[in-house]
Design an enzyme around this catalytic site. Structure first.
Site, PDB file in Angstrom:
ATOM      1  N   HIS A  86       0.957  -1.174  -0.026  1.00  0.00           N
ATOM      2  CA  HIS A  86      -0.071   0.219  -0.083  1.00  0.00           C
ATOM      3  C   HIS A  86       0.908   1.242   0.140  1.00  0.00           C
ATOM      4  O   HIS A  86       1.946   1.150   0.605  1.00  0.00           O
ATOM      5  CB  HIS A  86      -0.796   0.154   1.228  1.00  0.00           C
ATOM      6  CG  HIS A  86      -2.011   1.269   1.086  1.00  0.00           C
ATOM      7  ND1 HIS A  86      -1.622   2.304   1.404  1.00  0.00           N
ATOM      8  CD2 HIS A  86      -3.147   0.912   0.630  1.00  0.00           C
ATOM      9  CE1 HIS A  86      -2.763   3.009   1.009  1.00  0.00           C
ATOM     10  NE2 HIS A  86      -3.787   2.178   0.744  1.00  0.00           N
ATOM     11  N   GLU A 156      -4.318   2.052  -7.476  1.00  0.00           N
ATOM     12  CA  GLU A 156      -4.611   2.823  -6.527  1.00  0.00           C
ATOM     13  C   GLU A 156      -3.636   4.197  -6.892  1.00  0.00           C
ATOM     14  O   GLU A 156      -2.584   4.233  -6.232  1.00  0.00           O
ATOM     15  CB  GLU A 156      -4.402   2.451  -5.063  1.00  0.00           C
ATOM     16  CG  GLU A 156      -5.219   1.489  -4.443  1.00  0.00           C
ATOM     17  CD  GLU A 156      -5.629   1.732  -3.155  1.00  0.00           C
ATOM     18  OE1 GLU A 156      -6.509   1.591  -2.630  1.00  0.00           O
ATOM     19  OE2 GLU A 156      -4.658   1.892  -2.265  1.00  0.00           O
TER      20      GLU A 156
HETATM   21  P1  13P Z   1      -9.622   6.124   0.165  1.00  0.00           P
HETATM   22  O1  13P Z   1     -11.041   5.334  -0.415  1.00  0.00           O
HETATM   23  O2  13P Z   1      -9.715   6.964   1.220  1.00  0.00           O
HETATM   24  O3  13P Z   1      -9.312   6.968  -0.886  1.00  0.00           O
HETATM   25  O4  13P Z   1      -8.399   5.318   0.339  1.00  0.00           O
HETATM   26  C1  13P Z   1      -8.273   4.310  -0.690  1.00  0.00           C
HETATM   27  C2  13P Z   1      -7.262   3.387  -0.326  1.00  0.00           C
HETATM   28  O5  13P Z   1      -6.053   3.709   0.379  1.00  0.00           O
HETATM   29  C3  13P Z   1      -7.593   1.897  -0.146  1.00  0.00           C
HETATM   30  O6  13P Z   1      -6.456   1.139   0.276  1.00  0.00           O
END
Ligand code: 13P
Length: 236
Positions: A86, A156
């Site tokens: 992450h 992401e």
């Molecule tokens: P948000 O949904 O708060 O943007 O975060 C996404 C995230 O980091 C999920 O791992």
């Protein structure tokens, strides 16, 4: 069927967990739900209704690693998924691709599914380097992996996490296509790819209509159980 993963990050208190769990257990859903709980609460989220996940693990099985939790220990609690790589772990805890690769392998060795996160920061996007960044992360994090049935990738974009900003439908579609083609081209296998970054009840349906999106990794909108239920119901 979509995979909807809650990344609760470092949220919730012990006394809030029962309501969260009971609410989730009492709604009906057609998609697969995974709750990646804060490490201290992982065993409390074990359920027959949804799958258990963690947000991190360590690369050794046991020993003198104060404060760490092994993939093997998570497996022994019934976890099925572990988020690895992450962006918050990359930036705050200086995790690099080779270490993330070790975590992926360790999660697989323990018969759980890694959810490997990749994505670019704003400057990289503006410089037109999104795919170069993703390519490097994939190349270095996937070393030694040969079965993509047991691994999930989450796209992401870091600039989208917690900001309310989301890429356009075409940007999501193209980035996910790039990831799937990379895996197909290099490993001759299909892989599931989630989208993560500011997903909420107002955009989940539209993003879910993008045909190559296999699911979602949801942060902010999973912390409050009512928000998470709304997300789930919008995509049912
Ligand atoms: P948000 O949904 O708060 O943007 O975060 C996404 C995230 O980091 C999920 O791992």
């Amino acid at each position: 069927m979509k995979l909807i993963v809650a990344n609760l990050k470092m949220n919730l208190l012990f006394e809030e967990i029962n309501v969260y769990k009971e609410t989730l257990e009492n709604i009906s859903f057609t998609n697969k739900i995974v709750v990646c709980a804060p490490m201290a609460f992982v065993p409390l989220f074990k359920s027959d209704k949804y799958s258990l996940g963690a947000q991190n693990c360590y690369v050794e099985d046991k020993g003198a690693y104060t404060g760490e939790v092994s993939a093997k220990q998570l497996k022994s609690l019934g976890a099925e998924y572990v988020i690895v790589g992450h962006s918050e772990r990359r930036s705050y805890f200086k995790e690099e691709n080779d270490f993330i690769n070790k975590k992926c392998l360790k999660v697989l060795e323990n018969n759980m599914l890694p959810i490997l996160c990749v994505g670019e920061i704003t400057e990289e996007k503006l410089a037109g380097n999104t795919y170069n960044v993703i390519q490097k992360e994939l190349a270095e994090c996937l070393v030694g992996i040969n079965n993509f049935d047991n691994l999930v990738i989450a796209y992401e974009p870091i600039w989208s996490i917690g900001t309310g900003l989301i890429p356009s439908v075409d940007e999501i579609k193209d980035a996910i296509a790039y990831i799937k083609e990379y895996v197909k081209g290099n490993y001759r296998q299909e892989v599931k790819v989630l989208y993560g970054g500011s997903v909420n009840m107002n955009n989940i349906f539209e993003i879910g209509q993008i045909d190559n999106v296999d699911g979602f990794l949801i942060g902010t909108s999973s912390i409050n159980i009512n928000d998470f239920v709304n997300d789930i119901e919008k995509i049912n």
